[in-house]
Design a protein around this motif. Structure first.
Motif, PDB file in Angstrom:
ATOM      1  N   SER A 127      -1.220  -6.191 -11.673  1.00 49.88           N
ATOM      2  CA  SER A 127      -1.738  -6.399 -10.318  1.00 49.88           C
ATOM      3  C   SER A 127      -1.729  -5.085  -9.541  1.00 49.88           C
ATOM      4  N   ILE A 128      -2.402  -4.080 -10.087  1.00 44.00           N
ATOM      5  CA  ILE A 128      -2.435  -2.743  -9.492  1.00 44.00           C
ATOM      6  C   ILE A 128      -3.874  -2.354  -9.196  1.00 44.00           C
ATOM      7  N   MET A 129      -4.091  -1.827  -8.001  1.00 47.90           N
ATOM      8  CA  MET A 129      -5.418  -1.370  -7.593  1.00 47.90           C
ATOM      9  C   MET A 129      -5.349   0.106  -7.192  1.00 47.90           C
ATOM     10  N   ARG A 130      -6.295   0.871  -7.659  1.00 47.10           N
ATOM     11  CA  ARG A 130      -6.409   2.291  -7.290  1.00 47.10           C
ATOM     12  C   ARG A 130      -7.391   2.409  -6.140  1.00 47.10           C
ATOM     13  N   LEU A 131      -6.977   3.099  -5.083  1.00 48.41           N
ATOM     14  CA  LEU A 131      -7.846   3.285  -3.920  1.00 48.41           C
ATOM     15  C   LEU A 131      -8.223   4.749  -3.759  1.00 48.41           C
ATOM     16  N   PRO A 132      -9.471   5.038  -3.449  1.00 44.30           N
ATOM     17  CA  PRO A 132      -9.852   6.406  -3.106  1.00 44.30           C
ATOM     18  C   PRO A 132      -9.099   6.863  -1.868  1.00 44.30           C
ATOM     19  N   PRO A 133      -9.100   8.154  -1.574  1.00 45.12           N
ATOM     20  CA  PRO A 133      -8.371   8.646  -0.406  1.00 45.12           C
ATOM     21  C   PRO A 133      -8.875   8.031   0.893  1.00 45.12           C
ATOM     22  N   VAL A 159       0.871  -1.183   0.000  1.00 42.47           N
ATOM     23  CA  VAL A 159       0.000   0.000   0.000  1.00 42.47           C
ATOM     24  C   VAL A 159       0.898   1.221   0.000  1.00 42.47           C
ATOM     25  N   ILE A 160       0.696   2.093  -0.988  1.00 41.29           N
ATOM     26  CA  ILE A 160       1.570   3.252  -1.137  1.00 41.29           C
ATOM     27  C   ILE A 160       0.762   4.519  -1.367  1.00 41.29           C
ATOM     28  N   LEU A 180      -2.915   4.993  -3.276  1.00 40.04           N
ATOM     29  CA  LEU A 180      -3.953   5.895  -2.813  1.00 40.04           C
ATOM     30  C   LEU A 180      -4.014   7.159  -3.657  1.00 40.04           C
ATOM     31  N   GLU A 181      -5.197   7.549  -4.016  1.00 40.97           N
ATOM     32  CA  GLU A 181      -5.422   8.871  -4.583  1.00 40.97           C
ATOM     33  C   GLU A 181      -5.602   9.864  -3.428  1.00 40.97           C
TER      34      GLU A 181
END
Length: 299
Positions: A268-274, A182-183, A241-242
Motif C-alpha cells: 500500500s505504497i504510492m510514489r508522489l512527484p515533488p 504522507v512523508i 514524495l520524490e
C-alpha cells in the motif's frame, strides 16, 4: 540542505477529473506578460507561485533550484532573477534590481532590517504558530491580489481551488476508507511525516481523506521520526514524495525495518512527484491532483 528539502522547521475521464489546474499552469507564460508595474522581490515560493497564478511576474525570488525541484508548476519564467539562498540573499544584487517592495514571511524576521535597507518589506504569514495554512493562504491570495491590482483574479483563484477540491472529494469517495501517511525522506532512516498545521492536512480535510499520522507536529506541520515510527496504523497506506535523498532508494528495496512496516507488507505504497509542502493555493491544488492520480492508479 538536508535531503534537499526546503529548509524550514529547524526551529520551530481522468483528464476531466484531475485536470482543472493544467490550463492555468500551462498558460502562465502568456498571462505573466500582463505584469503589473510594481517591481516585487519575493522571498517565499508560496507567495511567488500565487503571484504567477495572478498573472504577475516577480523580478526576483530566492533559490531557483528549490523552485525547480519542489514547486515545479507553475513554471518559473527565466526572466525572474535568483538572489541566492532564503536566509542569506545577495543584498547587493537585490539592490541592483530596484524592487518597489520585498515580500517576506515571519520566518525571515531576523533579516528584515537588512532587507529594509533595500526596499520596504511586506511580511505575509501562511505558516504560523496558530496553524491553518490553507485559510492563511486564502488571506494571502487576497492580500497579494489587492497589492497588484488583481482582485478579480484572486477571487477566481480561490473559487477554482475550492471547486477543484470538491471535485476531487467526490472522485475519491470510493477510495477514502483507509488513512494515508504522507512523508518525505530526510535520509535512509528518517522521514518527515506531515500532520496537523501542514498544508497536506488541510488538503486532506477538504478532499475527505484521513491522515494516518495523529502525532504532534511542529510550526511547519511535520514531525521528524525514524521509519519505525510509522508503524502506528496497521491499515494505513503510505505516500512518499520524490525526489529521494542519496541512499534513501535503498531503503525501499533492502531495509528490514522498512520491509516490516504494515504498508509495505500490504503493498500500500504510492510514489508522489515533488510538491511544495510549504506552499500556498497552487501547491495545495497540485498536491490534491497528484494524490488523486496516485490513488486512482493504485486502486
Amino acid at each position: 540542505m538536508a535531503a534537499d528539502l526546503p529548509q524550514r522547521g529547524s526551529r520551530m475521464s481522468r483528464r476531466c477529473a484531475f485536470g482543472l489546474f493544467t490550463l492555468p499552469f500551462a498558460t502562465i507564460g502568456a498571462s505573466s506578460a500582463r505584469t503589473a508595474s510594481l517591481r516585487i522581490a519575493c522571498l517565499d515560493d508560496g507567495l511567488a507561485e500565487t503571484l504567477l497564478m495572478l498573472g504577475v511576474r516577480p523580478v526576483a525570488i530566492a533559490d531557483r533550484e528549490v523552485w525547480e525541484k519542489w514547486v515545479v508548476e507553475p513554471a518559473l519564467p527565466p526572466e525572474v532573477a535568483d538572489i541566492g539562498t532564503l536566509l542569506e540573499p545577495n543584498l547587493e544584487f537585490l539592490a541592483q534590481l530596484k524592487p518597489d517592495v520585498i515580500l517576506a514571511i515571519p520566518y525571515l524576521d531576523g533579516i528584515k532590517p537588512l532587507l529594509e535597507r533595500v526596499a520596504p518589506v511586506k511580511t505575509i504569514g501562511i505558516y504560523t504558530e496558530g496553524g491553518q495554512p490553507y485559510r492563511n493562504a486564502v488571506d494571502a491570495t487576497r492580500t497579494l491580489a489587492s497589492l497588484v491590482g488583481k482582485v478579480e483574479e484572486g477571487e477566481a483563484l480561490i473559487a477554482a481551488t475550492e471547486a477543484y477540491f470538491a471535485k476531487v472529494k467526490l472522485q475519491l469517495a470510493p477510495l477514502s476508507a483507509r488513512p494515508i501517511y504522507v512523508i518525505s525522506f530526510m535520509d535512509p532512516r528518517n522521514v518527515r511525516v506531515y500532520g496537523q498545521k501542514s498544508l497536506f492536512q488541510e488538503v486532506f480535510d477538504r478532499i475527505g481523506i484521513r491522515n494516518a499520522w495523529t502525532g504532534e507536529t511542529n510550526y511547519w506541520g511535520f514531525s521528524t521520526v525514524g521509519i519505525d515510527g510509522l508503524a502506528t496504523d496497521d491499515d494505513a497506506r503510505l505516500a512518499y514524495l520524490e525526489p529521494l535523498p542519496e541512499g534513501a532508494g535503498g531503503t525501499l528495496t533492502a531495509s528490514p525495518v522498512w520491509d516490516a512496516m504494515p504498508f509495505v507488507r500490504n503493498r500500500s505504497i504510492m510514489r508522489l512527484p515533488p510538491v511544495l509542502m510549504f506552499g500556498a493555493l497552487p501547491s495545495a491544488a497540485r498536491f490534491a491532483r497528484i494524490l488523486a492520480e496516485a490513488m486512482a492508479a493504485h486502486g
